[in-house]
Design an enzyme around this catalytic site. Sequence first.
Site, PDB file in Angstrom:
ATOM      1  N   ASN A   4      -1.247   6.697  -8.120  1.00 56.02           N
ATOM      2  CA  ASN A   4      -0.208   6.746  -7.079  1.00 56.02           C
ATOM      3  C   ASN A   4       1.117   7.172  -7.700  1.00 56.02           C
ATOM      4  O   ASN A   4       1.191   7.419  -8.906  1.00 56.02           O
ATOM      5  CB  ASN A   4      -0.093   5.391  -6.372  1.00 56.02           C
ATOM      6  CG  ASN A   4       0.232   4.290  -7.352  1.00 56.02           C
ATOM      7  OD1 ASN A   4       1.287   4.289  -7.964  1.00 56.02           O
ATOM      8  ND2 ASN A   4      -0.694   3.343  -7.528  1.00 56.02           N
ATOM      9  N   ASP A  19      -5.817  -0.092  -4.985  1.00 53.70           N
ATOM     10  CA  ASP A  19      -6.636  -1.037  -4.210  1.00 53.70           C
ATOM     11  C   ASP A  19      -8.117  -0.682  -4.287  1.00 53.70           C
ATOM     12  O   ASP A  19      -8.976  -1.520  -4.041  1.00 53.70           O
ATOM     13  CB  ASP A  19      -6.186  -1.037  -2.746  1.00 53.70           C
ATOM     14  CG  ASP A  19      -4.799  -1.656  -2.590  1.00 53.70           C
ATOM     15  OD1 ASP A  19      -4.521  -2.637  -3.290  1.00 53.70           O
ATOM     16  OD2 ASP A  19      -4.001  -1.155  -1.776  1.00 53.70           O
ATOM     17  N   LYS A  23     -17.831  15.907 -16.882  1.00 50.79           N
ATOM     18  CA  LYS A  23     -16.967  16.456 -15.833  1.00 50.79           C
ATOM     19  C   LYS A  23     -17.803  16.870 -14.620  1.00 50.79           C
ATOM     20  O   LYS A  23     -18.835  17.547 -14.773  1.00 50.79           O
ATOM     21  CB  LYS A  23     -16.225  17.677 -16.410  1.00 50.79           C
ATOM     22  CG  LYS A  23     -15.177  18.215 -15.481  1.00 50.79           C
ATOM     23  CD  LYS A  23     -14.515  19.441 -16.082  1.00 50.79           C
ATOM     24  CE  LYS A  23     -13.868  20.231 -14.969  1.00 50.79           C
ATOM     25  NZ  LYS A  23     -13.718  21.634 -15.273  1.00 50.79           N
ATOM     26  N   PHE A  26       5.570  -7.730  -5.058  1.00 54.34           N
ATOM     27  CA  PHE A  26       6.326  -6.624  -4.481  1.00 54.34           C
ATOM     28  C   PHE A  26       5.525  -6.091  -3.301  1.00 54.34           C
ATOM     29  O   PHE A  26       4.295  -6.150  -3.295  1.00 54.34           O
ATOM     30  CB  PHE A  26       6.509  -5.496  -5.507  1.00 54.34           C
ATOM     31  CG  PHE A  26       7.830  -5.559  -6.215  1.00 54.34           C
ATOM     32  CD1 PHE A  26       8.107  -6.574  -7.115  1.00 54.34           C
ATOM     33  CD2 PHE A  26       8.807  -4.586  -5.981  1.00 54.34           C
ATOM     34  CE1 PHE A  26       9.325  -6.634  -7.764  1.00 54.34           C
ATOM     35  CE2 PHE A  26      10.034  -4.641  -6.627  1.00 54.34           C
ATOM     36  CZ  PHE A  26      10.295  -5.658  -7.524  1.00 54.34           C
ATOM     37  N   LYS A  61       2.083 -10.937   3.261  1.00 54.43           N
ATOM     38  CA  LYS A  61       1.602 -10.905   1.870  1.00 54.43           C
ATOM     39  C   LYS A  61       2.029 -12.160   1.115  1.00 54.43           C
ATOM     40  O   LYS A  61       1.256 -12.710   0.339  1.00 54.43           O
ATOM     41  CB  LYS A  61       2.166  -9.674   1.147  1.00 54.43           C
ATOM     42  CG  LYS A  61       1.358  -8.432   1.462  1.00 54.43           C
ATOM     43  CD  LYS A  61       1.935  -7.176   0.877  1.00 54.43           C
ATOM     44  CE  LYS A  61       1.299  -6.003   1.632  1.00 54.43           C
ATOM     45  NZ  LYS A  61       1.888  -4.735   1.341  1.00 54.43           N
ATOM     46  N   LYS A 102      -0.957 -14.461  -0.366  1.00 56.67           N
ATOM     47  CA  LYS A 102      -1.186 -14.471  -1.809  1.00 56.67           C
ATOM     48  C   LYS A 102      -0.559 -15.692  -2.495  1.00 56.67           C
ATOM     49  O   LYS A 102      -0.485 -15.747  -3.713  1.00 56.67           O
ATOM     50  CB  LYS A 102      -0.649 -13.175  -2.423  1.00 56.67           C
ATOM     51  CG  LYS A 102      -1.305 -11.917  -1.808  1.00 56.67           C
ATOM     52  CD  LYS A 102      -1.045 -10.689  -2.626  1.00 56.67           C
ATOM     53  CE  LYS A 102      -1.536  -9.447  -1.885  1.00 56.67           C
ATOM     54  NZ  LYS A 102      -1.663  -8.278  -2.742  1.00 56.67           N
TER      55      LYS A 102
END
Length: 400
Positions: A208, A277, A287, A321, A335, A339
Site C-alpha cells: 500500500n 489485511d 516468477k 491508527f 475500531k 480491538k
Amino acid sequence: MINKNIVLGVSGGIAAYKACALTSKLTQQGANVKVIMTNSATKFVSPLTFQALSRNPVFTDIFDEKDPEKIAHIELADWADVFILAPATANIIGKIANGIADDMLSTTILATKADVYVAPAMNVNMYGHPQVMKNMQTLTDIGYHFIEPGAGYLACGWIGKGRLEEPDTIIEVINSHQQDRGLLSGKKVLISAGPTREKVDPVRFFSNRSTGKMGYKLAEAAYEMGAEVTLVSGPVNETITSAINVINVTTAEEMYQAMVDNFSKQNIVIKAAAVADYRPKVTHEEKLKKQDGNLHIELERTKDILKALGERKTEQFLVGFAAETKDHKQYGMDKLKRKNLDAIVINNVAQEGAGFGSETNIVTYLNKNFEETEIPKAPKKEVARKILKLILQDMKDEEA
Ligand code: CTP
C-alpha cells in the site's frame, strides 16, 4: 538552558542588535553559546560584540579553518543541542529552504541534526511575500520551529508584522519546547510503521501507499521525549537515529511476530503501520508467466495484529491508527471498541495535507472515554508530539 549547547545564527538585518541581548541572556542562563554570523550581519554588529557576550570565538568564514583536525562547520553542527536562527532574513530562509549552502551559517544549519528554531525579522511586505511564505512552509514541513515575529514599528518605517520577537519570548518558547524532552523518561514505547509487503512471486508483491513517515516521527518524538523506543518497520525509505532499536520486517506475519515478541515489556504501544489485511494464499517460488485471459489470485486474511495485542493487553496503553476516507469518526470509534484499544488516532486521508506520503497530518485523537481532540494540520513531528502528550495525559488520568 543550563549546559545546553546553542549555536546562534545571526543573519544580516537591523534586528541583529537584538541577537546581542539574546546571546547575553542565554549565557546568563547557563547555556554554552557559539555564534555564526553571515557576512551581512557583520555590517550591523561587530563579531567582537558576540565574542565578548558569548565568551566564545565567532564564526564568519567557512574557509577559516583553525584546527586541521576538525572541519569547523561539521564540528559546530554536531556540537549543537539547539540551533537558533535570529534574526532570520528572507534571504537565509530562502537559501535553507532550497538547500543552498554557500557560507558558514547555511552550511552548518544544513549539516545539523539539532532542533532548529527560526525567528524571522524583515519588512512586513517581505514577510507576506508568497515566496517567503512558501519557503517558511517548506521549513515548517521538515520540522523547523518558527517563532513568529511581533507586530509594531519596523526599522524600515512600516508598521506591521516583521519585528524580531523579543529575546525573552524566544527563550521562553524554546525552553517550553525543550522541557517536553523529559516527559517520557523511564517509559518503554513500541511503535510500528510503514506498509507490509505480501509476496506473490519473486518479483511481485501486494502493498500500500504508506511511507512510514508518521510512525517514524512518532518514534523520533518519543525518543526525544526521553523514552526507550523500539520501532518495528515495514519497508520504507526513512532513516532514524541509531539510538532507536529498529526491527525491520517485510510481511504482516513478520510484523505480528515482532510486535507480539516485544509487547509484554512496553508501557505504550502505537500501531501506526498500514498492515496488509490480505495476502496471496499461494506464493510462487518461480516468477509467474503471463498467459492468455485473466489471472485470479486468491487472497487470505492476515492476522489482525492490533486485535491480538488488544486481547493480550495488561498494563500497556494501546493505540491504533485508522485511515479512513469517509465517516472517519464512526469507523474509528468502532475500531477502538472492537480491538480493545485505549485510544485511536483517526486519519481522514481524503483531506489535503493528511495521510500517506504527506509531510503534514491532520488527525483526531479519540480515547476510550470517547473524548475527542482535533489536532489541526501540522508537520508530522509536531502531530506526533501532540499525540504522545495526549497519551501521557490519558495515562495520568487512568492512574488518578
Ligand atoms: N492493523 C493491524 N493488523 C492488521 C491490519 C491492521 O494491526 N492486519 C492495525 C493498523 O496498524 C492500525 C489499525 O489496525 O493501527 C487499523 O485498523 P483496521 O481496522 O485494520 O484498518 P483498515 O485495514 O483500514 O480497516 P477497514 O478495512 O475495516 O477500514
